[in-house]
Structures are given as C-alpha cells and as structure tokens.
Design a protein around this motif. Sequence first.
Motif, mmCIF file in Angstrom:
data_model
loop_
_atom_site.group_PDB
_atom_site.id
_atom_site.type_symbol
_atom_site.label_atom_id
_atom_site.label_comp_id
_atom_site.label_asym_id
_atom_site.label_seq_id
_atom_site.Cartn_x
_atom_site.Cartn_y
_atom_site.Cartn_z
ATOM 1 N N UNK A 1 5.382 -10.446 -10.001
ATOM 2 C CA UNK A 1 5.060 -9.848 -11.309
ATOM 3 C C UNK A 1 6.336 -9.621 -12.115
ATOM 4 N N UNK A 2 6.187 -9.711 -13.434
ATOM 5 C CA UNK A 2 7.334 -9.524 -14.328
ATOM 6 C C UNK A 2 8.047 -8.196 -14.058
ATOM 7 N N UNK A 3 7.277 -7.147 -13.833
ATOM 8 C CA UNK A 3 7.857 -5.815 -13.644
ATOM 9 C C UNK A 3 8.783 -5.767 -12.416
ATOM 10 N N UNK A 4 8.565 -6.700 -11.480
ATOM 11 C CA UNK A 4 9.420 -6.744 -10.286
ATOM 12 C C UNK A 4 10.492 -7.833 -10.341
ATOM 13 N N UNK A 5 10.546 -8.566 -11.447
ATOM 14 C CA UNK A 5 11.554 -9.624 -11.589
ATOM 15 C C UNK A 5 12.664 -9.214 -12.554
ATOM 16 N N UNK A 6 12.329 -8.376 -13.544
ATOM 17 C CA UNK A 6 13.280 -8.100 -14.618
ATOM 18 C C UNK A 6 13.691 -6.630 -14.621
ATOM 19 N N UNK A 7 14.907 -6.375 -15.091
ATOM 20 C CA UNK A 7 15.397 -5.000 -15.140
ATOM 21 C C UNK A 7 14.773 -4.282 -16.331
ATOM 22 N N UNK A 8 14.126 -3.139 -16.075
ATOM 23 C CA UNK A 8 13.487 -2.376 -17.154
ATOM 24 C C UNK A 8 14.500 -1.415 -17.781
ATOM 25 N N UNK A 9 15.232 -0.701 -16.981
ATOM 26 C CA UNK A 9 16.222 0.290 -17.419
ATOM 27 C C UNK A 9 15.557 1.509 -18.054
ATOM 28 N N UNK A 10 14.475 1.956 -17.428
ATOM 29 C CA UNK A 10 13.784 3.145 -17.919
ATOM 30 C C UNK A 10 13.152 3.880 -16.756
ATOM 31 N N UNK A 11 12.404 4.975 -17.053
ATOM 32 C CA UNK A 11 11.806 5.782 -15.983
ATOM 33 C C UNK A 11 10.537 5.135 -15.436
ATOM 34 N N UNK A 12 10.704 3.967 -14.853
ATOM 35 C CA UNK A 12 9.575 3.154 -14.405
ATOM 36 C C UNK A 12 9.862 2.655 -12.986
ATOM 37 N N UNK A 13 8.970 2.984 -12.052
ATOM 38 C CA UNK A 13 9.115 2.481 -10.682
ATOM 39 C C UNK A 13 7.828 1.768 -10.306
ATOM 40 N N UNK A 14 7.929 0.533 -9.846
ATOM 41 C CA UNK A 14 6.737 -0.180 -9.390
ATOM 42 C C UNK A 14 6.703 -0.172 -7.870
ATOM 43 N N UNK A 15 5.500 -0.355 -7.336
ATOM 44 C CA UNK A 15 5.329 -0.284 -5.886
ATOM 45 C C UNK A 15 4.670 -1.571 -5.403
ATOM 46 N N UNK A 16 5.248 -2.144 -4.350
ATOM 47 C CA UNK A 16 4.676 -3.351 -3.740
ATOM 48 C C UNK A 16 4.256 -2.991 -2.316
ATOM 49 N N UNK A 17 3.002 -3.268 -1.987
ATOM 50 C CA UNK A 17 2.512 -2.982 -0.632
ATOM 51 C C UNK A 17 2.735 -4.227 0.236
ATOM 52 N N UNK A 18 3.330 -4.023 1.421
ATOM 53 C CA UNK A 18 3.561 -5.156 2.346
ATOM 54 C C UNK A 18 3.029 -4.787 3.724
ATOM 55 N N UNK A 19 2.887 -5.799 4.590
ATOM 56 C CA UNK A 19 2.267 -5.503 5.891
ATOM 57 C C UNK A 19 3.276 -4.925 6.884
ATOM 58 N N UNK A 20 4.506 -5.433 6.893
ATOM 59 C CA UNK A 20 5.446 -4.968 7.918
ATOM 60 C C UNK A 20 6.893 -5.101 7.441
ATOM 61 N N UNK A 21 7.827 -4.749 8.335
ATOM 62 C CA UNK A 21 9.246 -4.772 7.969
ATOM 63 C C UNK A 21 9.700 -6.165 7.552
ATOM 64 N N UNK A 22 9.280 -7.195 8.251
ATOM 65 C CA UNK A 22 9.748 -8.550 7.923
ATOM 66 C C UNK A 22 9.369 -8.933 6.492
ATOM 67 N N UNK A 23 8.128 -8.604 6.128
ATOM 68 C CA UNK A 23 7.691 -8.908 4.767
ATOM 69 C C UNK A 23 8.452 -8.028 3.768
ATOM 70 N N UNK A 24 8.723 -6.790 4.180
ATOM 71 C CA UNK A 24 9.457 -5.870 3.297
ATOM 72 C C UNK A 24 10.858 -6.418 3.015
#
Length: 483
Positions: free
Chosen positions: A374-397
């Motif tokens: 997603x764009x929100x996870x590819x580009x620098x926002x530089x604001x009070x915005x944190x997105x969350x990505x859910x993954x299955x395990x450490x390797x995927x993380x």
Amino acid sequence: MSRQITSVVGGSAVEGGDAHADLNPSDLGDVVLEYGGVDAATARTAIEAAAAAFPAWSRTTPWERSTVLDRAGTEVLARADELGDLLAREEGKTLPEARGEVVRAGQILKYFAGNVLAPHGHLLDSVRAGVEVSVTREPIGVVSVITPWNFPIAIPAWKIAPALAHGNTVVFKPAELVPGSAWELVDILNRAGLPAGALNLVLGRGSVVGPMLTTDPLINGVTFTGSVGTGRGILDAHAPLGRKVQLELGGKNPLVVVDDADLAVAVECLVQGGFGSTGQRCTASSFAVVTDAVHDRLVEAVRERLSRWTVGDARGAGVDMGPVVDPSQLEVDLRYLEVARAEGGEVLGGELLDLGTKGHYLSPALVLGTSSTDTINREEVFGPVVSVIRVSDYDEALATANSSTMNLSAGIVTTDLATASHFRRSSKAGMVMVNLPTAGVDFHVPFGGRGDSSHGPREQGFAAIDFFTTSKTAYTAPGTPTS
Ligand code: ADP
C-alpha cells in the motif's frame, strides 16, 4: 512590530530582501519574527566571505576551534529554556521536546569541542626501508549546510559543529519555516569567537539561493538534510562537479512487534516513535509490523493510550503533541489518509481539531488493515500517522520490515535475545533499535540510513570526520634534512 532578524554575511547583518513572516503553527495569529529572504547574489557574497575566511580558520589550532565550540555549547545549554521556547513556538514540537533538542545541540557542540582534540592521524613505517608515512586529515574547504525545519537547532548543530571543528568554513541555509533557532545558533557561535566569515547565515528560499549554494565553484562540499526530491536534484547537479555531497533524505521506518513482545514496551515504542514531535522525524516509526498472535491486543492498547494523548498548543502544559508544521504538510498528511482509505485501510483518528486558536491541529492517526504494497507503507508521510501491517510470524515480519526502500531506522520489540540478534543482523536499516523507539539517537555515534535514505559518509559522532575532512598520505625519504 515583531522582532526582525537578518542573514549574516562576513560577520555583518544583511538588510533588505523579500519580506517573510515566521508564524507560530500553534497559533497563526502569532508572528514569531520577520526577516528578509536574500537573493542569489547575496548567497554568492556569503560563499565569498566563507572562502576568504578559510585560509586563516583552517590554520587555527585545534585548541582554538575547540574553545569556540565549547563556549558556544555552554551558552546554548545555559539558555535551553529560552531557546526551547522559541523552537517550540516556531516549529510546533512540545516544550519538553524543544528544550531537549536545544540541550542536544549544546551537547553536540561540546562533543565536537572534545572530538577535535582527539588523535585523527597515523604515523607509520613505510614498506620501503627508512621511509616514513603520515596519514593526516585536512579540512575540505567551504561547506554548504542546508537544513530542514523539523530539527531547527540540532541538525544545524550536528553539521556546523564538525565542519568548524575540522577547520572548514560554512555557509548555512536553514529552512524558511524556522529562521529564529538558526539565527540564535549562528549568533552564539559568532560571539563565541569565530572570525568574521567563518560561519555565514543565508535566510531565503531554497529555490532562490539553493542552486548557488550547491553548485558555486567556491563550494567544496554540501551537507543536506531534507526531502528526497530536493536531495536528488542536488546530487544530479553536483555529480559532474565531483565535489563531496552528504544527503540525509528521510526514512520509512518499521517497528516490528512479535509474539513474545512485552506489550507495554511495544505501546510506548509505537506511540513515542510514531507520534512524538507530531511524527515529523525522519526516524519516526511510520509503520508497525505485528504478528497475528499479538496484533489485536496491541492495537487495542495503542488506541487506549492514544485516547489519553493530548494534542494542543506546543507550549501548553501537559500537551503530548503539538500541531503539524504548516498547511502544505497538513495537506500531505490528509492526502495520505485519503489514499490509505481508498486502498482499503481503516483510519482511526486523523481528524482536524479546532482548539480555539488558528493552528494546524491533527489528531494522531492509526491506519489498520494495510499491506506492505500500500502507498501508506511505501512513502514517507512525515506526520502523526502510523499504519499497521498484520503478519503471521517473525520471518514474514522481517521480510516486511525489509521491504522498505528508505532504510534509516528499524526497531523490534521482543523478549527473546536470539530474535533480537537475528533482527539486528538481518535488518536493512542503517540504525536498529531493540525494545526502543526507532526515533531517539545518540550524538556520539554514526547516524544515517541505507537505500534511498542517505548518500555519502555518515553524520554525527566519530563518523563526522569522514565527510568534513579529506585524507592526506605523505611519504618522507630517509635522511631528509630538517633545515
Ligand atoms: P522539507 O520539506 O523537509 O523542508 P526540502 O527538501 O523542501 O524538505 O527543504 C530542505 C532544505 O532544502 C530547506 O532549507 C530548503 O529551503 C532547501 N531547498 C529547497 N530547494 C532547494 C534547492 N533547489 N537547492 C538547495 N536547497 C534547497
């Protein structure tokens, strides 16, 4: 009438120029000060002044340069409350954050006052009998220091202090939004004993004075922190000139939270790292990568923490987060939230707040249900915005954290040392944090990223010498007479 400040060239104030007002982002009715933005010809005069000051300054002893930096550091530290108030007023970070930044600037000046006295060379026996080899460091010459608005005194200090410490002279152009902190730093250093022209302040628009400050033939090096677009432009313009360029262009920094994480630590890392300084830090934790087993509990805990997070006037008591710096940054933040929604993310918070004064107030935004593409996870926002990505395990993380292309800082929250060590070794980022926020670094160690984040030698601490000096290897034949 508001306070007036000016550029400083060759030790003298430069009157005139385009009228600029330095506005308080917490209250746009408050004009912090006014200044005249200079033209390219004045920038050229500043470069000439720095070039004229270079021969004498580069021949001063390390002790003379150390004394100036130490004296300046003492004054910065002694005036931390007053300078912190000015910084919070013109930039919008909270008073504790602003005061902390001023203290950091004072510490940096003190650090380089000491660092310049440390041994920086080598004396070796040659591989040829009797020949002696010395490897010494020499200043590069006139350095352009170009800085952004988000750390109005610390970033200038961490570029200017090592530049001067190693015998260079400087032309300094701060961001248009934060001239007050820049002026104070220059004034303090000049009164601490710099000769006229060793440090010049050019206040003006980047588009007007920037090209002169980056391509003039008298410039020997450019150290720049700012946006990717401007930085790349400087690099392209500079490449054919073959001079030194150091760029710090921001980051897209992940915070990984795995099954065995201490959730209280994770919440603090995410909230402080993501929303501290209104998220306007190149080391901000802009996306969290959270394993399935702890995702929902972490999100709930962060929401609860943010429900007690106070947004308000940067100089107000008990305020956790000040305003966004200006209308264009606010527009960028809101646009990224729109794009995140359009790409299927769920946005919690991220609302414009009316707090009674005209200020750019935005509540902290948490964006759920996002993926690494997603764009929100590819580009620098530089604001009070944190997105969350859910993954299955450490390797995927780990793979998701490493999918960032602006690898400045990366963090992990875990109670397992083996996982922490694996992440430390495998992260693509230039700086790795274990059970600490991705933002918040020391001044005596290297700072910088990989990928699209940085270019050239690292900044700060013992690494700073690599950019601000050039090495000389000298061979002396046996029996060379002494007179
Ligand atoms: P930010 O939006 O983070 O401030 P910018 O890259 O726009 O990032 O600005 C960083 C610094 O670069 C500022 O001091 C700005 O005035 C300056 N700047 C802008 N354009 C140029 C340019 N063409 N050449 C050199 N410096 C520039």
